[in-house]
Structure formats: C-alpha cells, structure tokens
Design an enzyme around this catalytic site. Structure first.
Site, PDB file in Angstrom:
ATOM      1  N   HIS A 448       0.745  -1.329  -0.032  1.00 27.44           N
ATOM      2  CA  HIS A 448      -0.211   0.073  -0.060  1.00 27.44           C
ATOM      3  C   HIS A 448       0.862   1.183  -0.025  1.00 27.44           C
ATOM      4  CE1 HIS A 448      -0.719  -0.063   4.809  1.00 27.44           C
ATOM      5  NE2 HIS A 448       0.731   0.189   4.542  1.00 27.44           N
ATOM      6  N   GLU A 449       0.166   2.409  -0.550  1.00 27.93           N
ATOM      7  CA  GLU A 449       0.882   3.610  -0.659  1.00 27.93           C
ATOM      8  C   GLU A 449       1.934   3.431  -1.704  1.00 27.93           C
ATOM      9  OE1 GLU A 449      -0.608   6.141   0.364  1.00 27.93           O
ATOM     10  OE2 GLU A 449      -1.693   5.417   2.125  1.00 27.93           O
ATOM     11  N   GLY A 450       1.570   2.654  -2.735  1.00 19.58           N
ATOM     12  CA  GLY A 450       2.510   2.644  -3.847  1.00 19.58           C
ATOM     13  C   GLY A 450       3.429   1.274  -3.677  1.00 19.58           C
TER      14      GLY A 450
END
Length: 605
Positions: A448-450
C-alpha cells in the site's frame, strides 16, 4: 516489551538531536521535556489501551452486518481518546487547536502505537492525513465544517483512490463528478476499493477524501479532482450551525454504500471497504481546492503516508524482534557446539551463533530503518518550519529519500518478521505466540501507498535527476560528513572506508543506468533492484552515524548504557559484513547487458 524507549531516545537526542528543532520559531514553545512527555503519553496509551487488544482484534476481525462494518467494541472509545488527548491534530497550528508538534516527535509516537497494536493505531492517523488535505487545500467553509469533528475522533477520515480497474494507474479511474446547482457541490458516482477504515461503527461518520473526474474535464490524470465525500451529510448545507459538534443528529445518508469488506491476511482489526458511491441519486461531494488539481493535492497526503508506511513496517518488525529476543533468552535448547558434554544442562538458544545472526539481522535492519525514518521526519520539519537554503535542501533530501524510506523497511520487514518466526521454530508458527501475527501484518507494507516496483520507478526514473541531481549530491555530502566524523575513531575507520567504496559503487551504477535513459524499457527494467541497492547504502550511512555516537559515548558508559552502546557497534558491524556486501552482486546485475526480463515472452511462462 514491544519497543525500546532507550533506543528511541538514542535516535532522537543522540543521533538526530531533535531538540535542536526548538530553535525554529514554529517549535519554540517545545523543549526536550515536552517531547519526552509526548513519548511517555504514547507509551502509556499503548500499554493500557492498545496492547491488550493486539490478539483479540486479530482473532475477532470486523464483520459486515446489514450494510455496516462492525469493529471491535472498544475502538470507539480508543479513537475518542486519541481525539480528546489531541493526537489527531497534534501537528497542526495552535489556532486550529493543534500543538505544532514536530513531525519527528509525532512519528516517534506513531512508532510506539504501531508496535503496540498496528490495527488500532491506523484509525486516528488516517483521519490526520485526510484532515491535513482539507486544511491545506479546502475552503474555510469545508475546514470549519469537517475538521472539528475529525479532530475530536467522532468522524473518521480516509483516502479514497483505488478503483477495480484503476489501481496504481490513477489516470484510468472512472468515478465521475457532475456539477449541481450549488457552487462547489457535485454528484459523485462510481466505486472505490481497498479503502482503509472506509466504513465502521466506531465513529459517527466517515469523510472520504476522494479522487474523481469532473465530466467534460481533461482526459487522463490531468482531469482528476479532489472531493470531500461524507458518508452522511447535512440535509441542507446552508443551514449549518457554527457549533459543528452538535450537528450529528442533522445528518442524512449521502448515497455512499458499503458493498463489501475484504478479509485480509494481517492487521485484521482495521477494516478495508469496497464502496459504491452514488448508486441512487448520486452522492454529494464538495470540491476541495481547484478543479483538476486533485492528483497534485493527493500526493501531499500520499508522500506523508509513505514515510508513515515505512514507520509502521518498522513498528511491527520491532515488536516481532523483541518477542523473538525474549524467547531466545528463555528457551533452553541444545548445548554449545564447542562445549558438548553428555548430560550437561541445555543452554538458552541465544547462545547459538545462528540465533544471534537472526537477532542481529533484525536489530540491524530495524534500528537502521528507524534512524532513517526519523531523519526523514527531521528533514520534513526543517523543510516546513525552516527557511532559506537549509529548508530547501531538507525538502530536496526528503524528496529523494521518501521512496527508500517507504520501501526498504517494508520489504525488509517481511524478512525480519520471518526471522522472528524462525527463532521460535515450531512455536513461532502457532497462534500461541504473537510472531506469526506480526509476520502476516508485515506483508501489507510493500503494497500500500505505492508498491515497491512503483517506488523503484520513482527513485530511478525521477528522483535521482530531480533538481538537476542535487538530491543525490546532498545525500553523498551527508554520507561523506559521516565518514569524516567516524574516522576520528580508529575502530570505525574500516566501516568508513567500506561506506566510501559503496558510495563509489552506487555512483558508478547510477551513471551507467542514466546512460540508458534514451530507452526507458531498458533503463527502468531493474529499477526495483536499484531501489534495494540505494536502500542498503543509505542504511549503511545511518549505521555509521549511530556507530560514531556509540563509540564516542562508550568510554564513559557504565552498566546498561555500556551494553547498549556495545550492541550498537556490533549491529553496525553486522550490517556492513552481512548486508552492505550485497551491493556487490546488485552492482553486477544492474550493469549487465542481459535484459532477460524484457526478452522473456509472456507465453513462455
């Protein structure tokens, strides 16, 4: 013990010297005493409220019942406690009710919360990020309406980006916004998936900071706008009272429905929702900032969140490390290889070299990563609250280091928690001990978050050349400064020399890869490996700084402090001997002309 207050203060005060932040006007009202009070308060809440729910929140995960997600019944009181104690808006301005707390200290506190119980810690700080977007880009009307309830812990905040057919490729999103007759209000229709805390019964309302495309706007990413889309809204927007805390009973459904809840392998206590927006008449969304600027606005929250993801990974890994350390000290098994005598007592497994290797692996990765994340937080404070060249350079360094600070601890956290399970052996694979839970919870952070792959592309494809390559120049200068300081101690001269060789290796590889930039496919094919390479060198820099402080303090240290500093020096040695050497093989691969991942055909798998 799920973290070390001594180690945290070592990073803050002996290495980073966070108390120097009080020289900046924004933080002038603080001092080391106030910082310690914050850390102590975080420890107290973690011990009494969060840690006792660690296992039960994992075993009794949220459930979707009659269209509403039900979470652990104590979460409402916990979120409200975070609101009452001022944690949710602690970094914000005094005139907003905040404490103007430095990010360095705030992130140190979130490290404690995450180590105690990651699932319970995410709720309040998701709200912090969403509220920060509103206060940064929203109108005064939106800020006045939404943020007091969010700060109080009564309304949850989220970030709503991902769609079923548009994950990391945000330009492909199809959630649409159509203007209404009221300026700034739009009808939103679409769906969002994997929305953390996107629906639950621990708060009275959920405010989604949502990306959508205004009909008729530019195509692709240029047409993305940002909206505040509450789960419930006031029936008549213009009739709001100034006392926003008394308006909950005036709220009506806003056509944001929970279509499903994902059942995750880890951090099960925090729900992840699938949302249907505007299935009926259309959800009302309030435009935040200017039209078609949503992606730029959202990146503020994402960049802050990326440092937070790295810190969460270190939190979970640290809790696993201390659990495996305690077990290794207590578990008798076997006898030393060189001292085997039939019938002699068994020894604690910490006496065995391979167990010490696994403990040193965890210690070196986690304490090195914690140092890097707090250093990034320090740069964020200087960039935000400082001025002149110092602030500019801090911002440039933070830009460069963010993909590393997010990805290296996240990827390595999967390995360190695995080592914790391995130390416990068969016991580690059971639910009788917490390390199996930490192992499962660690796996989300490279995603998550890239994803790690995206951050590799960001680092090599953008960050190393941003500002004319000044970020790399500044970082190397910081590394060389650390080498100079270290060489004043003969015991550290070899480590300084090894870091210098690694810097030269990194520079050579970077130069070679940039020479391939005309062919983006070849240039970026191994960007993830480059990110790993850069991350290892960056942590070696952090360890040299820690070793220098420890070496300077050791001659006058006594008792527990003497053991603490010796442990730091051994962990630094371990990182250089076992981890930094990996850059040799990475450099060889990154300079190879065999582009096999490009040559492989999809139908050959």
């Amino acid at each position: 013990m799920f973290y070390s207050p001594r180690d945290l203060r070592f990073h803050l005060y002996e290495v980073i010297q966070a108390d120097q932040l009080t020289q900046l006007p924004r933080f002038a009202d603080h001092d080391r005493t106030s910082f310690d009070m914050v850390l102590d308060a975080a420890g107290q809440i973690s011990e009494t409220l969060l840690r006792p729910l660690l296992t039960v929140m994992d075993r009794e995960e949220p459930q979707l019942v009659d269209g509403k997600i039900r979470v652990h019944p104590q979460m409402g009181a916990i979120i409200r406690r975070f609101g009452d104690d001022g944690w949710i808006n602690a970094p914000f301005d005094y005139d907003e009710g905040g404490q103007q707390l430095p990010a360095t200290i705030m992130n140190a506190a979130t490290f404690i919360f995450g180590a105690a119980n990651y699932s319970s810690s995410v709720f309040p700080f998701l709200t912090t990020g969403a509220a920060n977007l509103l206060r940064s880009f929203g109108s005064k009307e939106l800020v006045d309406w939404f943020t007091p309830m969010m700060y109080a812990g009564r309304w949850q905040g989220t970030m709503a980006l991902t769609e079923p057919d548009a994950g990391s490729s945000l330009s492909d999103m199809i959630t649409a916004a159509e203007p209404t007759d009221v300026p700034g209000q739009y009808r939103i229709r679409g769906q969002k998936i994997y929305i953390s805390a996107g629906d639950h019964d621990a708060c009275e309302n959920v405010v989604h900071l949502m990306l959508a495309k205004i009909k008729g706007g530019p195509a692709g990413a240029k047409g993305i706008s940002l909206f505040a889309v509450p789960q419930k809204r006031l029936s008549t927007w213009g009739q709001r009272t100034t006392d926003t805390l008394s308006t909950t009973n005036q709220l009506v459904d806003n056509d944001v429905q929970t279509a499903g809840m994902y059942h995750k392998m880890g951090y099960k206590g925090a729900p992840i929702a699938h949302l249907m927006i505007g299935s009926g008449e259309g959800a009302i969304g309030y435009l935040v900032g200017e039209p078609h600027q949503g992606l730029r606005y959202m990146f503020q929250m994402m960049n802050e969140a990326r440092v937070g993801v790295g810190m969460n990974a270190v939190s979970i890994g640290t809790a696993a490390y201390y659990a495996s350390l305690a077990y290794a000290r207590e578990r008798p098994q076997g006898r030393p290889i060189a001292e085997k005598v039939t019938g002699s007592p068994q020894v604690p497994i910490i006496r065995h070299a391979d167990v010490r290797r696994m403990l040193l692996f965890q210690k070196s990765v986690l304490e090195g990563s914690l140092g890097l994340l707090l250093q990034c937080s320090y740069y964020a404070d200087v960039a935000h609250a400082g001025d002149g060249v110092a602030a500019q350079n801090a911002a440039i360094l933070l830009d460069l280091l963010t993909p590393i600070a997010k990805s290296y601890p996240s990827e390595m956290g999967c390995l360190t928690t695995s080592a914790a399970v391995q130390i416990l052996g068969g016991a580690g694979y059971t639910t009788d001990f917490p390390v199996e839970q930490f192992y499962r919870e660690a796996r989300i952070h490279p995603i998550h978050e890239g994803t790690t792959g995206i951050h590799g592309l960001d680092l090599l494809g953008r960050k190393v050349t941003l500002h004319g390559g000044k970020g790399v120049q500044l970082l190397i200068a910081e590394m060389q400064k650390a080498m100079t300081e270290a060489t004043t101690y003969p015991a550290l001269s070899q480590l300084a020399s090894q870091l210098g060789e690694a810097i030269n290796r990194l520079t050579k590889v970077t130069t070679y890869l940039l020479s391939l930039a005309a062919d983006p496919a070849v240039f970026l094919a191994d960007a993830t490996l480059y990110l790993e390479f850069f991350g290892i060198v960056t942590l070696a820099w952090q360890w040299l700084r820690q070793a220098t402080v420890a070496q300077a303090a050791l001659p006058t240290a006594q008792g527990d402090n003497q053991a603490f500093y010796n442990g730091k020096l051994m962990a630094a040695r371990y990182f250089y001997e076992y981890e930094l050497v990996k850059t040799l093989s990475l450099a060889q691969r990154l300079q190879s002309t065999d582009h096999l991942t490009l040559d492989m055909h999809s139908d050959w798998f």
